[in-house]
Design an enzyme around this catalytic site. Structure first.
Site, mmCIF file in Angstrom:
data_model
loop_
_atom_site.group_PDB
_atom_site.id
_atom_site.type_symbol
_atom_site.label_atom_id
_atom_site.label_comp_id
_atom_site.label_asym_id
_atom_site.label_seq_id
_atom_site.Cartn_x
_atom_site.Cartn_y
_atom_site.Cartn_z
ATOM 1 N N LYS A 25 -0.350 4.677 4.726
ATOM 2 C CA LYS A 25 -1.283 3.745 5.382
ATOM 3 C C LYS A 25 -0.768 3.412 6.773
ATOM 4 C CE LYS A 25 -3.811 -0.589 4.782
ATOM 5 N NZ LYS A 25 -5.087 0.070 5.126
ATOM 6 N N HIS B 95 0.834 -1.200 0.000
ATOM 7 C CA HIS B 95 0.000 0.000 0.000
ATOM 8 C C HIS B 95 0.871 1.253 0.000
ATOM 9 C CE1 HIS B 95 -3.132 -2.859 1.272
ATOM 10 N NE2 HIS B 95 -3.981 -1.972 0.804
#
Length: 279
Positions: free
Chosen positions: A156, A152
């Protein structure tokens, strides 16, 4: 008539994606949007023609605007607060926030006793299909090594991702020997029998990628889902809100909405076939 929505975290990445997706649909409309970083009402920012109002006014806005559902992609603490406020007002909640601890999960369950709450780690229909494929593959390939890798963007917060945790739970449910999760490896780390490797990567602006590797018997199977745009998750959340609005209090899953949509599609196809045979 369309479903009226309240959108929290409206100035965040997912909040913006939800507002953008809603603006292109006829089955939903945005009753109001809030954010913690919005200024006072008279100075509230205008985001895609939707005024973003202070989150502290949520209770009043819920009472005055009477939305059908609230869509939340914020953080665990704020999400618990927003869902509780929605439940108090009798408003359904669709939650895409991840990273809840046990106390947060309990708070969501309590809110679900007063209003419908649908929480999902991922609103991509492709991820729903991936999880189903993983369940089948793990059951069909007993003894094969399993590694789960997720990637990600660098902002995040939680690791591994909520989707990766869902995948891991699926693997564990399919294997009665209760495999052990091993997060990364360092130094001397030969693989132990029955373990499941878990790896989280954070880099750049990557929207989201999940891969499940099964290897054994001189062969390997790789199951991968890659999201190229946050709009995928926003559209899924809106689909869930349309399905959830007006339902009885309780805890719901995204799989419930996907299954209901699939059944409706099958019924329409069957009706079309019957109509075609009569002509």
């Amino acid at each position: 008539m369309g479903v009226d929505l309240a959108v929290t975290g409206a100035t965040g990445r997912m909040g913006r994606a939800v507002l953008d997706a809603a603006s292109d649909r006829e089955d939903v409309s945005v009753a109001f949007a809030v954010a913690r970083d919005a200024s006072d009402r008279e100075d509230a920012r205008d985001l895609d023609a939707v005024p973003v109002e202070p989150a502290r006014d949520l209770d009043r806005l819920l009472a005055e605007r009477d939305p059908d559902a609230l869509v939340d992609f914020t953080g665990p603490a704020s999400s618990v607060e927003y869902v509780a406020a929605a439940a108090e007002a009798g408003v359904a909640s669709v939650v895409g926030t991840t990273g809840f601890d046990d106390e947060g999960e309990q708070a969501l369950r309590e809110s679900a006793e007063r209003a419908p709450v649908l929480k999902a780690a991922n609103f991509g229909r492709g991820v729903h299909a991936l999880v189903s494929a993983v369940e089948s593959a793990v059951a069909d390939l007993p003894g094969y090594d399993v590694e789960v890798t997720e990637t990600h963007h660098n902002r995040k917060r939680d690791a591994p991702s909520g989707t990766a945790k869902t995948i891991l739970e699926t693997v564990e449910d399919a294997r009665p020997d209760d495999p052990e999760r091993v997060h990364g490896r360092e130094g001397e780390a030969p693989r132990a029998a029955g373990e499941v490797g878990v790896h989280a990567r954070r880099a750049g602006s990557i929207t989201g990628e999940h891969e499940v590797l099964l290897a054994g018997n001189h062969e390997e199977v790789r199951l991968t889902h890659r999201a190229e745009d946050r709009g995928v998750f926003a559209e899924g959340a809106l689909d869930a809100a349309v399905w959830l609005a007006g339902r009885d209090p309780g805890r719901y899953e995204f799989a419930d909405a996907v299954s209901a949509d699939a059944e409706a599609t099958d019924e329409r196809d069957a009706t079309d076939e019957r109509g075609g045979s009569d002509r």
